[in-house]
Design an enzyme around this catalytic site. Structure first.
Site, PDB file in Angstrom:
ATOM      1  CB  SER A 185      29.873 -21.828 -12.924  1.00  0.00           C
ATOM      2  OG  SER A 185      30.886 -22.252 -13.799  1.00  0.00           O
ATOM      3  CB  ILE A 192      25.305 -33.264   1.082  1.00  0.00           C
ATOM      4  CG1 ILE A 192      26.187 -33.538   2.312  1.00  0.00           C
ATOM      5  CG2 ILE A 192      24.431 -34.493   0.830  1.00  0.00           C
ATOM      6  CD1 ILE A 192      26.715 -32.328   2.978  1.00  0.00           C
ATOM      7  CE1 TYR A 195      27.120 -26.474 -14.345  1.00  0.00           C
ATOM      8  CE2 TYR A 195      28.741 -25.031 -15.381  1.00  0.00           C
ATOM      9  CZ  TYR A 195      28.217 -25.628 -14.249  1.00  0.00           C
ATOM     10  OH  TYR A 195      28.791 -25.382 -13.017  1.00  0.00           O
ATOM     11  N   GLY A 238      28.387 -34.349  -3.486  1.00  0.00           N
ATOM     12  CA  GLY A 238      29.375 -33.921  -4.471  1.00  0.00           C
ATOM     13  C   GLY A 238      30.691 -33.507  -3.832  1.00  0.00           C
ATOM     14  CD  GLU A 280      31.872 -23.719 -18.783  1.00  0.00           C
ATOM     15  OE1 GLU A 280      33.056 -23.978 -19.084  1.00  0.00           O
ATOM     16  OE2 GLU A 280      30.968 -23.633 -19.634  1.00  0.00           O
ATOM     17  CE  LYS A 296      26.051 -24.142 -11.646  1.00  0.00           C
ATOM     18  NZ  LYS A 296      25.698 -24.286 -10.235  1.00  0.00           N
TER      19      LYS A 296
HETATM   20  P1  NAP Z   1      29.397 -32.323  -8.195  1.00  0.00           P
HETATM   21  O1  NAP Z   1      30.488 -33.050  -7.512  1.00  0.00           O
HETATM   22  O2  NAP Z   1      29.023 -32.681  -9.583  1.00  0.00           O
HETATM   23  O3  NAP Z   1      28.089 -32.439  -7.263  1.00  0.00           O
HETATM   24  C1  NAP Z   1      26.813 -32.134  -7.758  1.00  0.00           C
HETATM   25  C2  NAP Z   1      25.791 -32.443  -6.680  1.00  0.00           C
HETATM   26  O4  NAP Z   1      24.485 -32.103  -7.180  1.00  0.00           O
HETATM   27  C3  NAP Z   1      25.738 -33.913  -6.265  1.00  0.00           C
HETATM   28  O5  NAP Z   1      25.689 -33.974  -4.858  1.00  0.00           O
HETATM   29  C4  NAP Z   1      24.409 -34.400  -6.846  1.00  0.00           C
HETATM   30  O6  NAP Z   1      23.802 -35.385  -6.045  1.00  0.00           O
HETATM   31  C5  NAP Z   1      23.584 -33.126  -6.748  1.00  0.00           C
HETATM   32  N1  NAP Z   1      22.402 -33.148  -7.610  1.00  0.00           N
HETATM   33  C6  NAP Z   1      22.341 -33.334  -8.954  1.00  0.00           C
HETATM   34  N2  NAP Z   1      21.063 -33.302  -9.372  1.00  0.00           N
HETATM   35  C7  NAP Z   1      20.290 -33.081  -8.264  1.00  0.00           C
HETATM   36  C8  NAP Z   1      18.890 -32.928  -8.052  1.00  0.00           C
HETATM   37  N3  NAP Z   1      17.994 -33.015  -9.048  1.00  0.00           N
HETATM   38  N4  NAP Z   1      18.456 -32.699  -6.799  1.00  0.00           N
HETATM   39  C9  NAP Z   1      19.331 -32.633  -5.759  1.00  0.00           C
HETATM   40  N5  NAP Z   1      20.663 -32.780  -5.904  1.00  0.00           N
HETATM   41  C10 NAP Z   1      21.133 -32.989  -7.147  1.00  0.00           C
HETATM   42  O7  NAP Z   1      29.694 -30.741  -8.199  1.00  0.00           O
HETATM   43  P2  NAP Z   1      30.813 -29.912  -7.397  1.00  0.00           P
HETATM   44  O8  NAP Z   1      32.071 -29.917  -8.165  1.00  0.00           O
HETATM   45  O9  NAP Z   1      30.799 -30.316  -5.978  1.00  0.00           O
HETATM   46  O10 NAP Z   1      30.232 -28.432  -7.553  1.00  0.00           O
HETATM   47  C11 NAP Z   1      29.284 -27.919  -6.627  1.00  0.00           C
HETATM   48  C12 NAP Z   1      28.508 -26.793  -7.309  1.00  0.00           C
HETATM   49  O11 NAP Z   1      29.387 -25.764  -7.693  1.00  0.00           O
HETATM   50  C13 NAP Z   1      27.751 -27.192  -8.564  1.00  0.00           C
HETATM   51  O12 NAP Z   1      26.569 -26.436  -8.600  1.00  0.00           O
HETATM   52  C14 NAP Z   1      28.671 -26.768  -9.683  1.00  0.00           C
HETATM   53  O13 NAP Z   1      27.934 -26.514 -10.857  1.00  0.00           O
HETATM   54  C15 NAP Z   1      29.264 -25.511  -9.089  1.00  0.00           C
HETATM   55  N6  NAP Z   1      30.603 -25.148  -9.533  1.00  0.00           N
HETATM   56  C16 NAP Z   1      31.610 -26.061  -9.457  1.00  0.00           C
HETATM   57  C17 NAP Z   1      32.890 -25.696  -9.822  1.00  0.00           C
HETATM   58  C18 NAP Z   1      34.040 -26.662  -9.735  1.00  0.00           C
HETATM   59  O14 NAP Z   1      35.082 -26.381 -10.319  1.00  0.00           O
HETATM   60  N7  NAP Z   1      33.899 -27.746  -8.996  1.00  0.00           N
HETATM   61  C19 NAP Z   1      33.129 -24.385 -10.283  1.00  0.00           C
HETATM   62  C20 NAP Z   1      32.082 -23.480 -10.327  1.00  0.00           C
HETATM   63  C21 NAP Z   1      30.818 -23.856  -9.934  1.00  0.00           C
HETATM   64  P3  NAP Z   1      23.589 -36.932  -6.482  1.00  0.00           P
HETATM   65  O15 NAP Z   1      24.559 -37.717  -5.677  1.00  0.00           O
HETATM   66  O16 NAP Z   1      22.169 -37.163  -6.064  1.00  0.00           O
HETATM   67  O17 NAP Z   1      23.798 -37.017  -7.954  1.00  0.00           O
HETATM   68  O1  G4F Z   2      37.371 -30.418 -16.229  1.00  0.00           O
HETATM   69  P1  G4F Z   2      36.373 -29.932 -17.185  1.00  0.00           P
HETATM   70  O2  G4F Z   2      35.331 -30.881 -17.641  1.00  0.00           O
HETATM   71  O3  G4F Z   2      35.745 -28.629 -16.509  1.00  0.00           O
HETATM   72  P2  G4F Z   2      34.909 -27.402 -17.102  1.00  0.00           P
HETATM   73  O4  G4F Z   2      34.212 -27.737 -18.368  1.00  0.00           O
HETATM   74  O5  G4F Z   2      35.811 -26.219 -17.119  1.00  0.00           O
HETATM   75  O6  G4F Z   2      33.784 -27.214 -15.993  1.00  0.00           O
HETATM   76  C1  G4F Z   2      34.095 -27.301 -14.614  1.00  0.00           C
HETATM   77  O7  G4F Z   2      34.430 -26.016 -14.137  1.00  0.00           O
HETATM   78  C2  G4F Z   2      33.359 -25.053 -14.204  1.00  0.00           C
HETATM   79  C3  G4F Z   2      33.906 -23.727 -13.677  1.00  0.00           C
HETATM   80  O8  G4F Z   2      34.494 -23.011 -14.736  1.00  0.00           O
HETATM   81  C4  G4F Z   2      32.208 -25.558 -13.381  1.00  0.00           C
HETATM   82  F1  G4F Z   2      31.214 -24.657 -13.368  1.00  0.00           F
HETATM   83  C5  G4F Z   2      31.721 -26.891 -13.937  1.00  0.00           C
HETATM   84  O9  G4F Z   2      30.667 -27.393 -13.133  1.00  0.00           O
HETATM   85  C6  G4F Z   2      32.884 -27.875 -13.896  1.00  0.00           C
HETATM   86  O10 G4F Z   2      33.208 -28.134 -12.551  1.00  0.00           O
HETATM   87  O11 G4F Z   2      37.079 -29.375 -18.503  1.00  0.00           O
HETATM   88  C7  G4F Z   2      38.110 -28.412 -18.433  1.00  0.00           C
HETATM   89  C8  G4F Z   2      38.764 -28.241 -19.801  1.00  0.00           C
HETATM   90  C9  G4F Z   2      37.767 -27.974 -20.935  1.00  0.00           C
HETATM   91  O12 G4F Z   2      38.263 -26.945 -21.743  1.00  0.00           O
HETATM   92  C10 G4F Z   2      37.741 -29.263 -21.731  1.00  0.00           C
HETATM   93  O13 G4F Z   2      37.459 -29.104 -23.111  1.00  0.00           O
HETATM   94  O14 G4F Z   2      39.413 -29.473 -20.146  1.00  0.00           O
HETATM   95  C11 G4F Z   2      39.159 -29.743 -21.505  1.00  0.00           C
HETATM   96  N1  G4F Z   2      39.347 -31.186 -21.739  1.00  0.00           N
HETATM   97  C12 G4F Z   2      40.235 -31.732 -22.594  1.00  0.00           C
HETATM   98  N2  G4F Z   2      40.115 -33.067 -22.611  1.00  0.00           N
HETATM   99  C13 G4F Z   2      38.616 -32.171 -21.180  1.00  0.00           C
HETATM  100  C14 G4F Z   2      39.107 -33.352 -21.728  1.00  0.00           C
HETATM  101  N3  G4F Z   2      37.628 -32.159 -20.256  1.00  0.00           N
HETATM  102  C15 G4F Z   2      37.114 -33.346 -19.869  1.00  0.00           C
HETATM  103  N4  G4F Z   2      36.145 -33.356 -18.934  1.00  0.00           N
HETATM  104  N5  G4F Z   2      37.545 -34.541 -20.413  1.00  0.00           N
HETATM  105  C16 G4F Z   2      38.546 -34.602 -21.331  1.00  0.00           C
HETATM  106  O15 G4F Z   2      38.920 -35.695 -21.815  1.00  0.00           O
END
Ligand code: NAP
Ligand code: G4F
Length: 373
Positions: free
Chosen positions: A163, A39, A187, A41, A165, A191
């Site tokens: 994801s 929640i 990661y 996040g 990923e 997943k």
């Molecule tokens: P986020 O902002 O990193 O949020 C992650 C959440 O997980 C935070 O609320 C964190 O809470 C909680 N958490 C971490 N460790 C925990 C634990 N041990 N027990 C309970 N809660 C824990 O991620 P998001 O971007 O909202 O993404 C939500 C989900 O979708 C994640 O599972 C992510 O991997 C997946 N996902 C995201 C994307 C994307 O592009 N955003 C894409 C594909 C999949 P704390 O405040 O306690 O740290």
């Molecule tokens: O924004 P990123 O860190 O996201 P990434 O690795 O794609 O993962 C995110 O999306 C996933 C879904 O496909 C989620 F499952 C995951 O939890 C997360 O939300 O990086 C995106 C791209 C990568 O290719 C990375 O190498 O950006 C490139 N990049 C280049 N410079 C960078 C940077 N990424 C980060 N974080 N920081 C840099 O300075």
């Protein structure tokens, strides 16, 4: 009907009981109840807002003794009720499900930052992988489901945040629900475990358990460690004179980026279907990190080449070079579509960060404007 009886019935059975009992007795029980892990996040906040607007009673799982992000949940999502629990602690999840008695559980909690998964691979496996097992087990145990006892009509519906990923070193493009996985990070591997396990609990126990395979989605509430927000914050700091440079890694990688607010609607739609099945959710359009950077600097009228430094510290041990969704199934079966395009998203993030920094004297990470997380 006694209060005890109501509390012990699965939610959907309580709904039937409430209808049978008549409007006075049943009114409050007709509200659907959702439990969201993660929640604090990005997605947790948007999903909570969406479900509240849909009339749900929303509960969020929070961990830690003094988690500073809980204050923000209370401030920004005042109507969300909180329950303690940690994906590392099976008992806490059983207690949370018992207490909340949800109709729907959305498992968004994870260690979600890909580079951290190399630094803390075991922890990532525990939280992002085995954490899914613990949430499913909590639902199974609280619902009295076993190999010989299938869930009844009132079963709890489960959403797993899978994801893109998992596709990793992609076998085909665009990626659909049928594309094989080749994860490139601890990661992604974790997943994939959670994804297969969700499918397995559906097939083994008949549980309504589904995964959304979501491609990258961003917003002004995105964590500052992810590239989109790192760039939007960097551009805003440079424009306002707080910084001169932003240091980035691989500018050649491509992602299918969308707006987080659009993606949480897909999660909710998936749990509203008659039959449980998994969906790919993305835009179907891919852009390089370099394009994202150029566009973000364009928003403030600066040339990215004057300010971006590539730094080997941000290059990953194994990269996912390109991701692009085939969201045809989500479009046809869920009627899901995006409302915010890539250019609008980048502009929204850069503008939000300029506002945030202007109001906070340049301290983005420890100050939160109305739209920031
Ligand atoms: P986020 O902002 O990193 O949020 C992650 C959440 O997980 C935070 O609320 C964190 O809470 C909680 N958490 C971490 N460790 C925990 C634990 N041990 N027990 C309970 N809660 C824990 O991620 P998001 O971007 O909202 O993404 C939500 C989900 O979708 C994640 O599972 C992510 O991997 C997946 N996902 C995201 C994307 C994307 O592009 N955003 C894409 C594909 C999949 P704390 O405040 O306690 O740290
Ligand atoms: O924004 P990123 O860190 O996201 P990434 O690795 O794609 O993962 C995110 O999306 C996933 C879904 O496909 C989620 F499952 C995951 O939890 C997360 O939300 O990086 C995106 C791209 C990568 O290719 C990375 O190498 O950006 C490139 N990049 C280049 N410079 C960078 C940077 N990424 C980060 N974080 N920081 C840099 O300075």
């Amino acid at each position: 009907m006694s209060g005890f009886y109501v509390g012990k019935l699965p939610r959907r059975d309580r709904w039937s009981a409430a209808v049978a009992a008549g409007p006075d007795d049943g009114e409050s029980q007709l509200t659907k109840r959702a439990l969201i892990t993660g929640i604090t996040g990005q997605d947790g906040s948007y999903l909570a807002e969406h479900l509240l607007a849909e009339g749900y009673e929303v509960w969020g799982l929070v961990r830690g003794q003094a988690n500073p992000r809980v204050r923000r949940v209370r401030e920004i999502l005042g109507d969300v009720r909180l329950v303690r629990g940690d994906l590392l602690d099976q008992g806490s999840l059983i207690s949370a499900v018992e207490r909340v008695q949800p109709d729907e559980v959305y498992n968004l909690a994870a260690i979600s930052y890909v580079p951290m998964s190399w630094q803390q691979a075991e922890l990532t496996g525990e939280v992002t992988g085995l954490g899914v097992l613990r949430v499913l087990e909590a639902i199974r145990v609280c619902s009295g489901i076993s190999a010989s006892r299938s869930p009844g009509r009132g079963q709890i519906r489960f959403y797993q945040a899978s994801s893109s990923e998992m596709f990793g070193k992609v076998r085909e493009s665009p990626q659909s629900e049928q594309t094989p996985f080749h994860p490139r990070s601890p990661y992604g591997v974790a997943k994939a475990y959670g994804h297969h396990l969700t499918q397995n609990y559906r097939e083994s126990y008949g549980m309504f358990a589904v995964s959304g395979i979501l491609f990258n989605h961003e917003s002004p509430r995105r964590g500052a460690e992810f590239v989109s927000r790192k760039v939007s914050l960097g551009v805003a700091k440079i424009k306002l004179g707080y910084e001169k440079q932003v240091r980035l890694g691989n500018l050649g990688a491509s992602r299918d980026w969308g707006f987080a607010g659009d993606y949480v609607r897909a999660m909710h739609l998936m749990l509203g279907r008659d039959e449980p099945t998994d969906y790919v959710v993305g835009t179907g359009v891919t852009h390089s990190v370099g394009e994202l950077v150029e566009l973000a600097f364009d928003v403030v009228g600066l040339d990215w080449r004057d300010h971006v430094v590539t730094d080997a510290a941000f290059i990953r041990p194994a990269e996912v070079d390109q991701l692009c969704a085939n969201p045809a199934k989500a479009a046809s079966e869920l009627g899901w579509e995006t409302h915010v395009g890539f250019e609008e998203l980048v502009a929204m993030m850069v503008e939000a960060d300029q506002k945030l920094l202007s109001e906070s004297g340049g301290h983005a990470e420890d100050s939160f404007g109305p739209d920031a997380w």
